[in-house]
Structures are given as C-alpha cells and as structure tokens.
Design a protein around this motif. Structure first.
Motif, PDB file in Angstrom:
ATOM      1  N   HIS A  92      -8.933   9.819 -63.209  1.00  0.00           N
ATOM      2  CA  HIS A  92      -9.543   8.566 -62.767  1.00  0.00           C
ATOM      3  C   HIS A  92     -10.614   8.207 -63.796  1.00  0.00           C
ATOM      4  O   HIS A  92     -10.955   9.021 -64.653  1.00  0.00           O
ATOM      5  CB  HIS A  92     -10.124   8.692 -61.355  1.00  0.00           C
ATOM      6  N   SER A 130     -23.048   0.709 -51.874  1.00  0.00           N
ATOM      7  CA  SER A 130     -22.123   0.526 -50.756  1.00  0.00           C
ATOM      8  C   SER A 130     -22.801  -0.065 -49.520  1.00  0.00           C
ATOM      9  O   SER A 130     -23.094   0.639 -48.577  1.00  0.00           O
ATOM     10  CB  SER A 130     -21.460   1.851 -50.419  1.00  0.00           C
ATOM     11  N   SER A 156     -18.812  -0.506 -45.581  1.00  0.00           N
ATOM     12  CA  SER A 156     -17.861   0.624 -45.471  1.00  0.00           C
ATOM     13  C   SER A 156     -18.289   1.838 -46.289  1.00  0.00           C
ATOM     14  O   SER A 156     -17.480   2.444 -46.996  1.00  0.00           O
ATOM     15  CB  SER A 156     -16.454   0.168 -45.908  1.00  0.00           C
ATOM     16  N   ASP A 206     -19.041   5.017 -45.534  1.00  0.00           N
ATOM     17  CA  ASP A 206     -18.409   6.319 -45.300  1.00  0.00           C
ATOM     18  C   ASP A 206     -16.999   6.395 -45.863  1.00  0.00           C
ATOM     19  O   ASP A 206     -16.569   7.435 -46.343  1.00  0.00           O
ATOM     20  CB  ASP A 206     -18.417   6.660 -43.807  1.00  0.00           C
ATOM     21  N   VAL A 207     -16.263   5.288 -45.804  1.00  0.00           N
ATOM     22  CA  VAL A 207     -14.908   5.262 -46.351  1.00  0.00           C
ATOM     23  C   VAL A 207     -14.971   5.350 -47.874  1.00  0.00           C
ATOM     24  O   VAL A 207     -14.301   6.190 -48.486  1.00  0.00           O
ATOM     25  CB  VAL A 207     -14.148   3.987 -45.894  1.00  0.00           C
ATOM     26  N   LYS A 208     -15.769   4.474 -48.515  1.00  0.00           N
ATOM     27  CA  LYS A 208     -15.862   4.474 -49.981  1.00  0.00           C
ATOM     28  C   LYS A 208     -16.326   5.830 -50.504  1.00  0.00           C
ATOM     29  O   LYS A 208     -15.757   6.370 -51.440  1.00  0.00           O
ATOM     30  CB  LYS A 208     -16.863   3.414 -50.456  1.00  0.00           C
ATOM     31  N   HIS A 209     -17.369   6.359 -49.896  1.00  0.00           N
ATOM     32  CA  HIS A 209     -17.911   7.629 -50.375  1.00  0.00           C
ATOM     33  C   HIS A 209     -17.014   8.796 -50.022  1.00  0.00           C
ATOM     34  O   HIS A 209     -16.726   9.637 -50.861  1.00  0.00           O
ATOM     35  CB  HIS A 209     -19.316   7.836 -49.817  1.00  0.00           C
ATOM     36  N   GLY A 210     -16.581   8.850 -48.778  1.00  0.00           N
ATOM     37  CA  GLY A 210     -15.802   9.996 -48.316  1.00  0.00           C
ATOM     38  C   GLY A 210     -14.430  10.118 -48.931  1.00  0.00           C
ATOM     39  O   GLY A 210     -13.948  11.225 -49.186  1.00  0.00           O
ATOM     40  N   GLU A 211     -13.772   8.981 -49.193  1.00  0.00           N
ATOM     41  CA  GLU A 211     -12.399   9.033 -49.679  1.00  0.00           C
ATOM     42  C   GLU A 211     -12.282   8.938 -51.194  1.00  0.00           C
ATOM     43  O   GLU A 211     -11.284   9.391 -51.752  1.00  0.00           O
ATOM     44  CB  GLU A 211     -11.583   7.910 -49.031  1.00  0.00           C
ATOM     45  N   THR A 212     -13.260   8.346 -51.863  1.00  0.00           N
ATOM     46  CA  THR A 212     -13.108   8.111 -53.300  1.00  0.00           C
ATOM     47  C   THR A 212     -14.277   8.639 -54.124  1.00  0.00           C
ATOM     48  O   THR A 212     -14.110   9.547 -54.931  1.00  0.00           O
ATOM     49  CB  THR A 212     -12.939   6.597 -53.584  1.00  0.00           C
ATOM     50  N   PRO A 219     -15.534  12.636 -53.694  1.00  0.00           N
ATOM     51  CA  PRO A 219     -14.550  13.591 -54.218  1.00  0.00           C
ATOM     52  C   PRO A 219     -14.390  13.521 -55.744  1.00  0.00           C
ATOM     53  O   PRO A 219     -14.257  14.550 -56.401  1.00  0.00           O
ATOM     54  CB  PRO A 219     -13.254  13.203 -53.496  1.00  0.00           C
ATOM     55  N   GLN A 220     -14.410  12.314 -56.308  1.00  0.00           N
ATOM     56  CA  GLN A 220     -14.297  12.188 -57.767  1.00  0.00           C
ATOM     57  C   GLN A 220     -15.507  12.799 -58.458  1.00  0.00           C
ATOM     58  O   GLN A 220     -15.373  13.519 -59.453  1.00  0.00           O
ATOM     59  CB  GLN A 220     -14.153  10.721 -58.174  1.00  0.00           C
TER      60      GLN A 220
END
Length: 176
Positions: A28, A60, A63, A65-71, A74-75
């Motif tokens: 990425h 952010s 959203s 939790d979605v932006k941070h938690g999923e992308t 982890p990156q």
C-alpha cells in the motif's frame, strides 16, 4: 545534482527490493513509502519523511473507528514494525531515529458523524532507534485518553530528546 546522482536514483528504484520485503512493508502507499525511506537512509540520506497516505486521511472527523480500525492503523502497525526490524537487521537502527506522530490527539468521544475531532490536550507519539532507550512509556493519560495523567511531557521535552539523539547540545542557545 543530488537528485540525479546514481546513488539516489538507485535508492528510489524499489524494483531492486525482493517481493517478500515489499510485502513485509505492505503493498500500500504508506508501506512502500516507508520502504523507500529505509532505502534513502541506507544510501546516506539524513532526514526522511514517509508519506503514502492521502491528504488528511488521518483527520477522521467521520467514521473514525472504521477508517482507523480497518485501514490506517493496520497499515501503520505493519510498516512501522517491519521498518524497525529491518533497520535493526541492517545495523541502522542505532543511528536512525524513527518518529511516528501527528500534531495533536483526537477527542475521547465520537462526534455526531462517528468521527473524532482535534484534541490538543492529550496525544501520543512513538520513538524508536537513534539511541533512544526502548521499552519505556514516558507520561500517560487517564483511562479515556482525555487528560494527561502523571508527569506532563512537553514539546520542549520532545525537542530535547530529538536534539540529544541527533548529537546536538539541547542545553545551548543557538543564535541565528
């Protein structure tokens, strides 16, 4: 002259890296930017900023939790962890200070859009390598991440730590 030098051109050529290393940093934008940063350090560059995120991607307000938690997180975890390991294996960690930080924290509560807004009262950062003793936590927050708990660590404290790691006398006043 510097940009066109063969060493710099070689450092920017990520095709020289094995696929396994590229994957370890993350396939990425941020991961490949961190890999490029390591290559620049390896070739003598003294200051590097890794980017690879879209403009304001960490800002952010929606959203979170979605932006941070999923992308985003982890990156960051993948790339930063492998960078430190890779620098150590190459004998560069002791002379390379790695800093992961933003300019402020995020509110402890979600706003109406499920985001978190700017929160300069309490925030965190991570330092590794560069002669900084690892495995320690300096300062802290309350259980909500809302207020500083324990001794306050100031920007001046951070600057003194960075100066010391860079071999600059942080107690001296530099006139310009």
């Amino acid at each position: 002259k510097m940009i066109l030098s063969p060493a710099v051109r070689k450092a920017f050529d990520l095709s020289q890296e094995p696929q396994k290393v590229k994957e370890a940093y993350g396939l990425h934008g941020f991961g490949q930017s961190v890999l490029l940063a390591r290559r620049l350090v390896e070739n003598g560059c003294r200051f590097v900023t890794a980017a690879g995120y879209k403009f304001n991607e960490w800002d952010s307000h929606v959203s979170n939790d979605v932006k941070h938690g999923e992308t985003l997180v982890p990156q960051l975890d993948q790339s930063l962890a492998f960078l430190l390991e890779d620098l150590e294996q190459r004998g560069l960690l002791g002379s390379t200070l790695v800093i992961a930080m933003g300019e402020f924290g995020r509110t402890p509560d979600h706003n109406a859009n499920g985001g978190r807004d700017h929160w300069p009262q309490c925030w965190s950062l991570a330092l590794g390598g560069g002669g900084v003793r690892g495995g320690q936590v300096v300062g802290g927050s309350d259980e909500r991440g809302e207020k500083v708990a324990g001794p306050l660590t100031s920007i001046g404290d951070l600057a003194a730590t960075l100066y010391k790691a860079f071999g600059i006398d942080w107690t001296k006043e530099y006139m310009h």
